[in-house]
Design a protein around this motif. Structure first.
Motif, mmCIF file in Angstrom:
data_model
loop_
_atom_site.group_PDB
_atom_site.id
_atom_site.type_symbol
_atom_site.label_atom_id
_atom_site.label_comp_id
_atom_site.label_asym_id
_atom_site.label_seq_id
_atom_site.Cartn_x
_atom_site.Cartn_y
_atom_site.Cartn_z
ATOM 1 N N LEU A 140 38.835 32.971 42.320
ATOM 2 C CA LEU A 140 38.141 31.932 41.555
ATOM 3 C C LEU A 140 36.992 32.483 40.731
ATOM 4 O O LEU A 140 36.701 31.988 39.649
ATOM 5 N N ILE A 141 36.359 33.552 41.226
ATOM 6 C CA ILE A 141 35.218 34.115 40.492
ATOM 7 C C ILE A 141 35.710 35.173 39.483
ATOM 8 O O ILE A 141 35.357 35.139 38.307
ATOM 9 N N VAL A 142 36.564 36.088 39.996
ATOM 10 C CA VAL A 142 36.901 37.260 39.167
ATOM 11 C C VAL A 142 37.737 36.855 37.956
ATOM 12 O O VAL A 142 37.436 37.252 36.826
ATOM 13 N N VAL A 143 38.806 36.023 38.138
ATOM 14 C CA VAL A 143 39.702 35.680 37.019
ATOM 15 C C VAL A 143 38.953 34.956 35.910
ATOM 16 O O VAL A 143 38.984 35.414 34.749
ATOM 17 N N VAL A 169 38.301 44.451 35.882
ATOM 18 C CA VAL A 169 38.793 43.580 36.988
ATOM 19 C C VAL A 169 38.955 44.321 38.309
ATOM 20 O O VAL A 169 38.408 43.908 39.320
ATOM 21 N N PRO A 170 39.635 45.458 38.339
ATOM 22 C CA PRO A 170 39.740 46.164 39.627
ATOM 23 C C PRO A 170 38.371 46.584 40.155
ATOM 24 O O PRO A 170 38.119 46.496 41.342
ATOM 25 N N PHE A 171 37.541 47.012 39.203
ATOM 26 C CA PHE A 171 36.208 47.435 39.646
ATOM 27 C C PHE A 171 35.458 46.313 40.348
ATOM 28 O O PHE A 171 34.924 46.478 41.439
ATOM 29 N N VAL A 172 35.439 45.174 39.672
ATOM 30 C CA VAL A 172 34.748 43.997 40.292
ATOM 31 C C VAL A 172 35.367 43.637 41.633
ATOM 32 O O VAL A 172 34.693 43.398 42.612
#
Lengths: 1083, 124
Positions: free
Chosen positions: A20-23, A67-70
């Motif tokens: 919910l946060i990352v996307v 994205v992967p980093f986060v």
């Protein structure tokens, strides 16, 4: 940790939140970047394809890299958070395990508290909860054990009365299985009747939340009704009643027992009620706890709980009088059966008798719990017995009274006997009979019993209409009272407060009126019954009639006497004259008239009386008509005469024809008168011929037998008169002599006639009593000494002596007489009867002897004995006690010597006391002779003073002597020395330490005066008066030993020398003794 | 307690009693006057008191009455040893609370017996 579901939940939540946060964030960032690129390209369009390509590929690359980093960063953060919160997981795990154990029934758990956060708190709470649960479980299990172990069955029912629980005892008692019972309705276990009871109980009690106990029967499984006592109590759920718990008590035995008891009680009650006596069961507070029907009926209401005395005899306290003790109390004390008869007051105050049998009701250990009293009203029986007894007694008394009344015509006998019988019949203590003296309008007590003569004297005269007897005499009504002192009707009476209680006064009725009254009294309360009153009335009437009869009889006798008297009138006249003659002393004066009377009676012409002297000569005494000289010789003893002849024959001799009797010589007086007949009557006193009187008649005279008899009587009287006249002559001389003797006697003499009147008293009597002879003579002896109230004893004693002497015996009495002037002396009264020649008592001589001196001597003798015995005891103690100790070997030789010395000195002390006593006795008896010598006064004084030196030194006293120029005096040296020694000894004894004693001598008017003075304790005025009395020990005598002889001896010594001794003293200041001895020379 | 207080104004009586009782093993305190008697008795706390009646200052009977009214000393038995030999005297003595009334002259041996009876000892 991996099995911890919460971790998975964490990860899932994380993944969701990460997506919910990352996307959105990634897309937002990409969009922003694209937007920025677009804005930039619009401003600066890409100049080359590379650049444009780079712009187009930038967002993809960004997506690819960012994205992967986060995501990895977030994952790392998740891992870190899990790592740091692993303790929470331990707690959670622990809690999970704990809850699992709890679920498995293991309550003994205690989780470690790992963290101090909320989870830690939860763990603590879990632990506490587990502990509480453990405790609760234990308690429940305990309760369960109790319930299961209960002998008494129980059930628990809900609001719909369905059974929700029972205990094993329930199953045991009623035979049901648990499953059969649970869920069933309670009404399944009751029949209709019991169901009704339980319904009411449930509705009334349980629904109101009230606990209840009631008896009921439960239907057992085998269909038997089992009696139980059910104790029900509601179960509360908050304020709401959730159900009820019922505990059953097996009541089969009790019920059986109760039935038995009821049957027994009914049986006992039936027995008790069938007994016709009152039965009470009484507890220790005297309260009735049971009573039978009769008891309840006779009490007229419920008696249970009331005190037995209130019910049984209407009293506000238990019986206590001696012989009437409370039977219940007696049984409580003794524990034994007790039978008695009590007299109680009924509700109406009437007397009732109860026979009481009291028995103890004991417990197993023998203690008396209650008392059962069986009370039988025996009043009727007792009354009957009493009535029979009283009737019997009354009949006997009445019989006796009527016997007395019918047999006797003597008022004295009647009244005293009737009074005795009445007192006896009514069980009184005494009584009296009053007769009315109409003339004086008063009543006089003539007979009395049970009261003293003194009392009768005081109240034996009552005015008509006054006091009780006076009123009864006037009204004719019987007066009875049970208690005189409390009777309101009787306000004033002499006897009201005399101690008399029961009292009655009955009129004695004559034919027409009341002639007197009977009074009876008792010192106890006496209730007169109407029957007694009837008897009293009839006795009063009977006595009155008897008295009337007596009066009638006396009247008849009087009439008869009158007739007789009239018949004998003449003779009586002569007799009385003759009697007067007999009593006359001057015979000469009466003889003439007497002879004349005789002459007249017998119609004689001449009467003379010749006395016969000792030699037998007849001498003229008197004649009628008078003639001749008295004392003249009429017939010598040698001459034969009519008078001589009759004297020899000793009978009246009638000479019918004097002239024919030549043998008689006639005196000239007779011869000259030519008398024809003569009657010569000789007079004799016993054997002695006293004389003759002769009646001479000129004619013939016959004498009847009666006349002859009368002549003889006259002869006797005349003989007595002549003799008496002679005797009187002699007596006068003797009386004068005896009067002189009587008057000179030192004892008082008082002679009384038989009526107790004073005939004479002597001078000593006048002196002794202060009553002069003229006052005393003629007075009743009881009145002579009335002048002092103190003489009542004396009068009593004199009365006794008088009475004794009247009966012919002489007695003596010692008493005290107070004279008119007030002096009181001890007297000895002696009495002796005075008898006439025939031995009859004609008077009484009383002799009063003043025995004051004898009394005083007696007192002194007693004092001597007392004092001597007392004074001798102390020195005797030394002699007796010490000798005993020496003999017993109680002491050693050295001590024995000391003891012997003491024995000797005490012996000497005894000897000196004896010597003092003997001296006094010698001086008193006059045997002591003075050995007069010339005494050197200065030497004497100094020697005496020296003899006291050691004693004075011991007491720190100073004794100084001053002869004052008196060189000598004449006296008995030994006695004078003793006198002074005694005086100085007294001064020393009755003074404090350091006193001063001065002995001085001087020439005075009366002789030599020796004064011994001290500054000691002095003598009180009271002691002063008795000081020289022998054995008188003054106030100090209680403390100081002595014989009380010293001063008395000193005075005797002074007196013996013809001197005096005078004592002056003031208490606290000192004493001065002045001895004055007359001056004299040695003979 | 074997202590006895003897009060008599005759020294030889005191001497006799003291010798007799002391020989029998009693502790004897003698007094010639009743003046200090109370304080001595209070101090000595004897088991018995032997008193003469006739004493100057305070008579034996008065002393006995005082003793019998004192709660501390009322329990001590008192012997009255006196020359007053009349019945009325003896009655008065006994009424005053005297345990034994002994008239003079007396036997010291008999006195000792009485003392032993009252003190409750056979062989002191």
């Amino acid at each position: 940790m991996v099995r911890t579901r919460i971790i998975y939940k964490h990860i899932a939540i994380f993944l969701v939140f990460a997506i919910l946060i990352v996307v959105p964030m990634t897309f937002t960032v990409v969009n922003q970047v694209n937007k920025m690129i677009s804005e930039e390209e619009s401003t600066h369009p890409p100049d080359n394809a590379d650049y444009a390509k780079a712009h187009r590929e930038f967002s993809d690359k960004l997506l690819e890299k960012v994205v992967p980093f986060v995501f990895y960063i977030l994952l790392l953060a998740l891992m870190l958070s899990i790592f740091f919160s692993r303790s929470m997981l331990i707690s959670l795990k622990g809690l999970r395990r704990g809850s699992q154990l709890l679920k498995d029934g293991n309550l003994d758990i205690r989780l470690p508290v790992v963290s101090g956060d909320e989870l830690g708190d939860v763990t603590k709470a879990f632990n506490e909860m587990a502990a509480a649960l453990r405790e609760k479980t234990r308690e429940l299990s305990r309760k369960d054990t109790y319930v299961n172990a209960m002998v008494d069955p129980l059930w628990v029912v809900d609001r719909e009365n369905r059974i929700v629980d029972i205990n094993p005892a329930f199953c045991r008692m009623f035979g049901y299985g648990r499953d059969e019972v649970l869920g069933a309705s309670v009404y399944d276990f009751f029949d209709e009747g019991n169901a009704e009871v339980i319904r009411r109980q449930i509705e009334e009690k349980r629904d109101k939340g009230i606990a209840s106990i009631y008896e009921i029967s439960i239907l057992s499984r085998d269909g038997v009704q089992t009696p139980v006592l059910i104790s029900g109590s509601p179960i509360f759920d908050g304020d709401r009643i959730a159900g009820k718990i019922g505990i059953f008590k097996d009541f089969r035995e009790q019920k059986e027992l109760r039935n038995e008891l009821r049957r027994a009680k009914e049986y006992v009650e039936t027995i008790m009620d069938s007994i016709e006596d009152q039965i009470y069961v009484i507890d220790k507070d005297y309260k009735i706890i049971r009573a039978n029907k009769i008891a309840v009926m006779s009490a007229g209401g419920d008696v249970i709980g009331q005190p037995c005395h209130a019910v049984a005899h209407h009293s506000n306290r238990p019986c206590w009088a001696e012989g009437q003790e409370c039977p219940a109390q007696t049984v409580f004390i003794t524990g034994k059966n007790y039978r008695t008869t009590h007299q109680h007051m009924g509700p109406g105050g009437e007397k009732r008798f109860h026979e009481i049998v009291a028995s103890p009701i004991k417990d197993a250990s023998g203690n008396v719990l209650h008392v059962i009293e069986l009370i039988r009203d025996v009043t009727d029986r007792m009354r009957h017995e009493e009535e029979i007894f009283n009737k019997n007694r009354e009949l006997v008394a009445l019989n006796s009274i009527s016997g007395i009344l019918s047999k006797s015509l003597r008022a004295d006998e009647i009244f005293s006997k009737v009074l005795d019988r009445m007192v006896e019949m009514l069980r009184m203590d005494g009584g009296g009979i009053f007769f009315i003296d109409e003339a004086k309008k008063e009543m006089i007590c003539h007979y009395h019993r049970g009261i003293s003569d003194e009392f009768v004297k005081m109240m034996g005269r009552i005015r008509l209409g006054e006091d009780i007897p006076g009123k009864v005499a006037v009204t004719g009504q019987v007066v009875t009272t049970s208690d005189l002192s409390k009777d309101q009707r009787i306000e004033r009476s002499f006897v009201k407060h005399s101690g008399m209680k029961g009292y009655c006064c009955i009129p004695v009725r004559g034919k027409e009126r009341v002639i007197g009254v009977f009074c009876l009294f008792s010192f106890r309360t006496h209730y007169f019954t109407s029957e007694e009153e009837n008897i009293l009335n009839s006795v009063g009437e009977m006595t009155g009639i008897a008295l009337e009869n007596i009066k009638l009889y006396e009247k008849m006798r009087g009439l008869y006497e009158d007739q007789r008297k009239r018949r004998e009138e003449e003779q009586a006249q002569i007799l009385s004259l003759s009697t007067r003659l007999g009593s006359a002393i001057g015979l000469k004066d009466v003889m003439g008239p007497v002879l004349e009377l005789i002459r007249n009676i017998f119609g004689a012409d001449f009467v003379w009386l010749l006395a016969r002297d000792g030699e037998g000569n007849f001498i003229l005494k008197a004649a009628s008509p008078a003639g001749g000289e008295e004392g003249k010789l009429v017939y010598a003893n040698t001459v034969s005469s009519i008078e001589g002849y009759s004297t020899e024959r000793r009978v009246p001799t009638l000479i019918s024809n004097i002239g024919a009797e030549a043998k008689f010589y006639l005196a000239s007086a007779i011869a000259d008168s030519q008398y024809q007949s003569a009657m010569a009557v000789p007079m004799h006193m016993g054997e002695k011929a006293v004389g003759v009187y002769s009646l001479y008649y000129l004619g013939n005279r016959e004498f009847k037998e009666e006349e002859l008899h009368f002549l003889k009587i006259l002869a006797n009287i005349l003989a007595v008169s002549i003799e008496k006249a002679d005797f009187y002559q002699r007596a006068i001389a003797e009386k004068e002599l005896s009067d002189t003797i009587l008057q000179s006697v030192a004892d008082g003499i008082i002679t009384l006639d038989v009526n107790g009147r004073v005939i004479s008293v002597n001078k000593a009597f006048e002196k002794m009593t202060g009553v002069s002879a003229p006052v005393a003579v003629g007075m009743p002896i009881c009145d002579v000494f009335r002048f002092s109230e103190q003489n009542s004893d004396f009068r009593l004693a004199l009365g006794e002596c008088f009475e004794a002497a009247l009966l012919g015996g002489g007695i003596s009495r010692e008493t005290y007489l107070t004279g008119v002037l007030g002096g009181r002396n001890a007297v000895l009264i002696g009495s002796a009867p005075v008898r006439d020649a025939s031995g009859s008592v004609t008077g009484v001589v009383n002799l009063l002897r003043d025995i004051s001196r004898e009394k005083e001597i007696d007192r002194m003798k007693t004092e001597i004995i007392r004092s001597v015995s007392h004074e001798f005891r102390t020195p005797l103690s030394a002699i007796v006690g010490m000798t005993e100790m020496i003999i017993e070997g109680d002491i050693d030789d050295r001590q024995a010597r000391r003891y012997l010395t003491t024995i000797m000195s005490e012996g000497l002390r005894l000897s000196s006391m004896v010597s003092d006593l003997l001296s006094i006795a010698r001086i008193e008896s006059g045997k002591e002779i003075l050995r007069l010598v010339k005494i050197d006064v200065p030497k004497l004084l100094s020697e005496i003073s020296r003899s006291f030196s050691s004693l004075a030194e011991k007491k720190g006293a100073i004794i100084s002597c001053d002869a004052g120029g008196v060189s000598y005096l004449v006296g008995d040296e030994e006695q004078i020395t003793r006198l002074l020694t005694n005086l100085i000894d007294n001064s020393l004894m009755f003074s404090d330490e350091g006193c001063r004693i001065v002995v001085t001598a001087k020439d005075a008017e009366g002789g030599v005066e020796i004064v011994v003075s001290d500054n000691g304790w002095g003598i009180s005025a009271e002691d002063m008066a008795h000081l020289t009395e022998r054995f008188y020990r003054g106030r100090h005598g209680q403390r100081i030993k002595g014989t009380g002889l010293g001063l008395s001896l000193c005075r005797e010594i002074a007196k013996m020398h013809g001197g005096t001794m005078d004592i002056r003293s003031k208490p606290g200041e000192g004493t001065q003794v002045i001895v004055t001895l007359p001056r004299r020379e040695v003979i | 307690m074997k202590k006895i207080v003897v009060i008599d104004d005759e020294p030889f009586i005191l001497m006799m009693i003291e010798d007799k009782l002391r020989k029998a093993g009693f502790d004897v305190v003698t007094l010639r006057s009743s003046v200090d008697a109370l304080s001595v008795i209070r101090k000595e706390k004897p088991g018995l008191i032997i008193l003469d009646w006739m004493m100057p200052e305070l008579s034996g009977i008065e002393l006995c009455k005082i003793l019998k009214h004192d709660s501390e000393m009322a329990g001590i038995p008192v012997f009255m040893l006196t020359a007053k030999g009349q019945d009325s005297d003896e009655q008065l003595g006994l009424r005053s609370g005297v345990a034994r009334y002994i008239t003079k002259p007396f036997s010291p041996k008999a006195l000792l017996q009485m003392v032993e009876e009252v003190m409750g000892v056979d062989t002191p």
